[in-house]
Design an enzyme around this catalytic site. Structure first.
Site, PDB file in Angstrom:
ATOM      1  N   LEU A 109      -2.988  42.963 -71.768  1.00 25.07           N
ATOM      2  CA  LEU A 109      -3.038  41.609 -72.305  1.00 25.07           C
ATOM      3  C   LEU A 109      -1.663  41.181 -72.790  1.00 25.07           C
ATOM      4  CD1 LEU A 109      -6.261  41.634 -74.525  1.00 25.07           C
ATOM      5  CD2 LEU A 109      -6.059  41.279 -72.071  1.00 25.07           C
ATOM      6  N   GLY A 154      -5.124  46.622 -70.603  1.00 25.49           N
ATOM      7  CA  GLY A 154      -5.577  45.643 -69.603  1.00 25.49           C
ATOM      8  C   GLY A 154      -5.162  46.018 -68.182  1.00 25.49           C
ATOM      9  N   ASN A 178      -5.640  52.157 -74.351  1.00 26.08           N
ATOM     10  CA  ASN A 178      -5.021  52.492 -75.641  1.00 26.08           C
ATOM     11  C   ASN A 178      -5.200  51.402 -76.685  1.00 26.08           C
ATOM     12  OD1 ASN A 178      -3.348  50.738 -74.158  1.00 26.08           O
ATOM     13  ND2 ASN A 178      -1.624  51.223 -75.476  1.00 26.08           N
ATOM     14  N   GLU A 179      -6.035  50.408 -76.385  1.00 23.58           N
ATOM     15  CA  GLU A 179      -6.090  49.232 -77.256  1.00 23.58           C
ATOM     16  C   GLU A 179      -6.562  49.526 -78.674  1.00 23.58           C
ATOM     17  OE1 GLU A 179      -7.186  49.526 -74.176  1.00 23.58           O
ATOM     18  OE2 GLU A 179      -8.921  48.272 -73.783  1.00 23.58           O
TER      19      GLU A 179
HETATM   20  C1  LIG Z   1      -8.422  37.304 -76.762  1.00 22.88           C
HETATM   21  C2  LIG Z   1      -9.421  38.083 -76.115  1.00 22.88           C
HETATM   22  C3  LIG Z   1      -9.054  39.060 -75.038  1.00 22.88           C
HETATM   23  C4  LIG Z   1     -10.248  39.400 -74.214  1.00 22.88           C
HETATM   24  C5  LIG Z   1     -10.094  40.639 -73.408  1.00 22.88           C
HETATM   25  C6  LIG Z   1     -11.329  41.023 -72.863  1.00 22.88           C
HETATM   26  C7  LIG Z   1     -11.594  42.265 -72.632  1.00 22.88           C
HETATM   27  C8  LIG Z   1     -10.646  43.393 -72.811  1.00 22.88           C
HETATM   28  C9  LIG Z   1     -10.374  43.752 -74.190  1.00 22.88           C
HETATM   29  C10 LIG Z   1      -9.384  44.514 -74.580  1.00 22.88           C
HETATM   30  C11 LIG Z   1      -8.640  45.407 -73.723  1.00 22.88           C
HETATM   31  C12 LIG Z   1      -7.209  45.108 -73.481  1.00 22.88           C
HETATM   32  C13 LIG Z   1      -6.264  45.181 -74.424  1.00 22.88           C
HETATM   33  C14 LIG Z   1      -4.836  45.071 -74.103  1.00 22.88           C
HETATM   34  O1  LIG Z   1      -4.420  45.010 -72.974  1.00 22.88           O
HETATM   35  S1  LIG Z   1      -3.769  45.010 -75.417  1.00 22.88           S
HETATM   36  C15 LIG Z   1      -2.171  45.256 -74.721  1.00 22.88           C
HETATM   37  C16 LIG Z   1      -1.874  46.715 -74.659  1.00 22.88           C
HETATM   38  N1  LIG Z   1      -0.604  46.952 -74.031  1.00 22.88           N
HETATM   39  C17 LIG Z   1       0.216  47.892 -74.438  1.00 22.88           C
HETATM   40  O2  LIG Z   1      -0.050  48.616 -75.362  1.00 22.88           O
HETATM   41  C18 LIG Z   1       1.500  48.001 -73.687  1.00 22.88           C
HETATM   42  C19 LIG Z   1       2.648  47.825 -74.607  1.00 22.88           C
HETATM   43  N2  LIG Z   1       3.890  47.892 -73.852  1.00 22.88           N
HETATM   44  C20 LIG Z   1       4.452  49.036 -73.444  1.00 22.88           C
HETATM   45  O3  LIG Z   1       3.966  50.125 -73.638  1.00 22.88           O
HETATM   46  C21 LIG Z   1       5.759  48.928 -72.734  1.00 22.88           C
HETATM   47  O4  LIG Z   1       6.265  47.635 -72.955  1.00 22.88           O
HETATM   48  C22 LIG Z   1       5.661  49.163 -71.222  1.00 22.88           C
HETATM   49  C23 LIG Z   1       4.594  48.321 -70.550  1.00 22.88           C
HETATM   50  C24 LIG Z   1       5.393  50.646 -70.955  1.00 22.88           C
HETATM   51  C25 LIG Z   1       7.037  48.793 -70.561  1.00 22.88           C
HETATM   52  O5  LIG Z   1       8.061  49.514 -71.225  1.00 22.88           O
HETATM   53  P1  LIG Z   1       9.576  49.036 -71.041  1.00 22.88           P
HETATM   54  O6  LIG Z   1      10.411  50.011 -71.817  1.00 22.88           O
HETATM   55  O7  LIG Z   1       9.881  48.872 -69.606  1.00 22.88           O
HETATM   56  O8  LIG Z   1       9.638  47.583 -71.676  1.00 22.88           O
HETATM   57  P2  LIG Z   1       9.682  47.162 -73.219  1.00 22.88           P
HETATM   58  O9  LIG Z   1       8.776  48.010 -74.010  1.00 22.88           O
HETATM   59  O10 LIG Z   1      11.107  47.081 -73.674  1.00 22.88           O
HETATM   60  O11 LIG Z   1       9.045  45.703 -73.149  1.00 22.88           O
HETATM   61  C26 LIG Z   1       9.768  44.605 -72.568  1.00 22.88           C
HETATM   62  C27 LIG Z   1       9.399  43.351 -73.343  1.00 22.88           C
HETATM   63  O12 LIG Z   1       8.001  43.089 -73.145  1.00 22.88           O
HETATM   64  C28 LIG Z   1       7.356  42.994 -74.429  1.00 22.88           C
HETATM   65  N3  LIG Z   1       5.965  43.476 -74.292  1.00 22.88           N
HETATM   66  C29 LIG Z   1       5.558  44.720 -74.024  1.00 22.88           C
HETATM   67  N4  LIG Z   1       4.231  44.780 -73.890  1.00 22.88           N
HETATM   68  C30 LIG Z   1       3.771  43.535 -74.099  1.00 22.88           C
HETATM   69  C31 LIG Z   1       2.478  42.932 -74.112  1.00 22.88           C
HETATM   70  N5  LIG Z   1       1.352  43.647 -73.844  1.00 22.88           N
HETATM   71  N6  LIG Z   1       2.394  41.630 -74.349  1.00 22.88           N
HETATM   72  C32 LIG Z   1       3.468  40.869 -74.579  1.00 22.88           C
HETATM   73  N7  LIG Z   1       4.747  41.379 -74.590  1.00 22.88           N
HETATM   74  C33 LIG Z   1       4.881  42.688 -74.357  1.00 22.88           C
HETATM   75  C34 LIG Z   1       8.189  43.862 -75.324  1.00 22.88           C
HETATM   76  O13 LIG Z   1       7.981  43.493 -76.657  1.00 22.88           O
HETATM   77  C35 LIG Z   1       9.580  43.514 -74.834  1.00 22.88           C
HETATM   78  O14 LIG Z   1       9.913  42.243 -75.338  1.00 22.88           O
HETATM   79  P3  LIG Z   1      11.421  41.904 -75.777  1.00 22.88           P
HETATM   80  O15 LIG Z   1      11.380  40.491 -76.224  1.00 22.88           O
HETATM   81  O16 LIG Z   1      11.753  42.873 -76.874  1.00 22.88           O
HETATM   82  O17 LIG Z   1      12.257  42.145 -74.563  1.00 22.88           O
END
Ligand SMILES: CCCCC/C=C\C/C=C\C/C=C/C(=O)SCCNC(=O)CCNC(=O)[C@H](O)C(C)(C)COP(=O)(O)OP(=O)(O)OC[C@H]1O[C@@H](n2cnc3c(N)ncnc32)[C@H](O)[C@@H]1OP(=O)(O)O
Length: 361
Positions: A109, A154, A178-179
């Site tokens: 997400l 997601g 991992n949410e």
């Molecule tokens: C509202 C109702 C929802 C309904 C949903 C219905 C059903 C499902 C319910 C729930 C399940 C789902 C839940 C989720 O998906 S929650 C999101 C979980 N995601 C994570 O935990 C991932 C977090 N990110 C990472 O681990 C890493 O970023 C990565 C993907 C491994 C990539 O690593 P990398 O080193 O390549 O990049 P950065 O970490 O430097 O990230 C770059 C940049 O992106 C920003 N960012 C990372 N993840 C997210 C995200 N999920 N959303 C928005 N932005 C994100 C990060 O902060 C960096 O930003 P910057 O400005 O610093 O460059």
């Protein structure tokens, strides 16, 4: 009031999902990379690149929402539209889902769509996420996830809704739900899907701990079907796809729930003229109990996501029977037991979505 106007907007958006798209070009067609033979034209949108191969009936769909393929509202919507387009084109029987962004399959997400946003926006976003889930989970296409990067939350949901998962062998590419660690509670239908894939005890542990599995562990627990060197992910996904598509009819259209249930008498499989019934229709005849929705188990958040407000049982009953019976739910490709609340809920969600959509002839 703000919520009500948000819901009205969301309903309009359901009728015209592309209205959600800001700054997006849809339906663009251009020659595929590498020259492109017969049918090798690619199309798609700003955030979803589709490389169709009409000869094999397989399209490769690449998520490209750099840097990390966060599931923004736009990406969700474009994915749904692209899948719908392929489903409606009888040339295609399979889709390989992969990432166009280096090192990340999908970050899950887009947290900026949730944090600090108003309830109307969250409802709209939740609905879009569920629509993608329904579109993939219930797809008539064979879906293979070619996971060429990190696949948390997601991202893992998308992978779980595919028929088969191939993961690149890179310890940085972890996969899982991992949410919990972010304070987001997985809806029970997602929990059930996890259970269907990796079993009860493993799901219980992994969900509670918010585990992200490195490739070897993901393979061991059954979360992915193959782990291969990074440069072989695409070719392995294509081989897997070929295996799935090689299953002849009627088996290929009836794997999944029906396959795991008792065999049906022939008169339920064919109509009076001897034509084979669509799988969903056959399933409904065989298991009428599936149409008895367990309203009392409706997850309030899920319902709120669809309706934009807490639905009353009276309202649900008013909407459901005609819709459900007139348009049986599509049969998915994930094994569910007859009694699974997921099935009933998906049917309910679909029915509720239909309630907002013009009826198909
Ligand atoms: C509202 C109702 C929802 C309904 C949903 C219905 C059903 C499902 C319910 C729930 C399940 C789902 C839940 C989720 O998906 S929650 C999101 C979980 N995601 C994570 O935990 C991932 C977090 N990110 C990472 O681990 C890493 O970023 C990565 C993907 C491994 C990539 O690593 P990398 O080193 O390549 O990049 P950065 O970490 O430097 O990230 C770059 C940049 O992106 C920003 N960012 C990372 N993840 C997210 C995200 N999920 N959303 C928005 N932005 C994100 C990060 O902060 C960096 O930003 P910057 O400005 O610093 O460059």
């Amino acid at each position: 009031m703000a919520l009500a106007s948000g819901v009205r907007f969301a309903e309009r958006a359901l009728l015209r999902p592309w209205a959600l798209l800001r700054g997006t070009t849809l339906g663009r067609t251009e020659p595929a990379a590498g020259g492109g033979g017969d049918g090798a034209r690619r199309f798609g949108s700003q955030r979803v690149l589709v490389e169709p191969d009409a000869a094999s009936g397989v399209a490769v769909m690449k998520l490209r929402n750099p840097p990390i393929n966060a599931l923004s509202l736009e990406l969700l919507t474009e994915l749904v539209i692209s899948l719908e387009k392929l489903e409606n084109d009888k040339t295609f029987r399979g889709v390989i889902l992969t990432s166009d962004c280096p090192r990340v399959f999908c970050a899950g997400l887009d947290l900026t769509e949730i944090c600090g946003r108003n309830p109307a926006h969250c409802a709209e976003y939740w609905k879009a996420m569920q629509e993608l889930w329904l579109r993939t989970y219930l797809s008539s296409l064979v879906l293979v996830a070619a996971i060429n990067g990190a696949c948390p939350a997601g991202g893992c949901i998308i992978a779980l809704s595919c028929d088969c998962r191939v993961l690149a062998d890179n310890p940085k590419y972890r996969i899982g739900l991992n949410e919990t660690l972010l304070g987001i509670i997985a809806p029970f239908w997602l929990k059930d899907t996890y259970v269907n894939t990796i079993g009860h005890r493993a799901s219980e542990q992994a969900l509670q701990l918010g585990s992200l599995f490195p490739p070897a562990e993901a393979l061991q627990v059954g979360l992915v079907d193959q782990v291969v060197p990074e440069d072989q992910v695409q070719s392995t996904a294509l081989s897997e796809m070929a295996r799935w598509l090689a299953v002849p009819e009627p088996g290929s259209s009836q794997v999944g729930p029906i396959f795991f249930r008792s065999r049906a008498p022939a008169d339920q499989e064919h109509d009076a003229k001897g034509h084979r019934r669509p799988p969903a229709e056959a399933a409904r005849r065989r298991h009428p109990e599936l149409c008895q929705l367990r309203l009392q188990r409706l997850h309030p958040e899920v319902a709120a996501g669809v309706l934009g407000e807490a639905p009353t049982e009276e309202r649900l009953r008013a909407v459901l029977p005609a819709r459900v019976l007139a348009k049986p739910i599509l049969v998915g490709t994930v094994a569910l037991e007859d009694s699974s609340p997921v099935f009933a809920h998906l049917k309910l969600l679909r029915a509720l979505c239909f309630a907002h959509l013009p009826r198909r002839p």
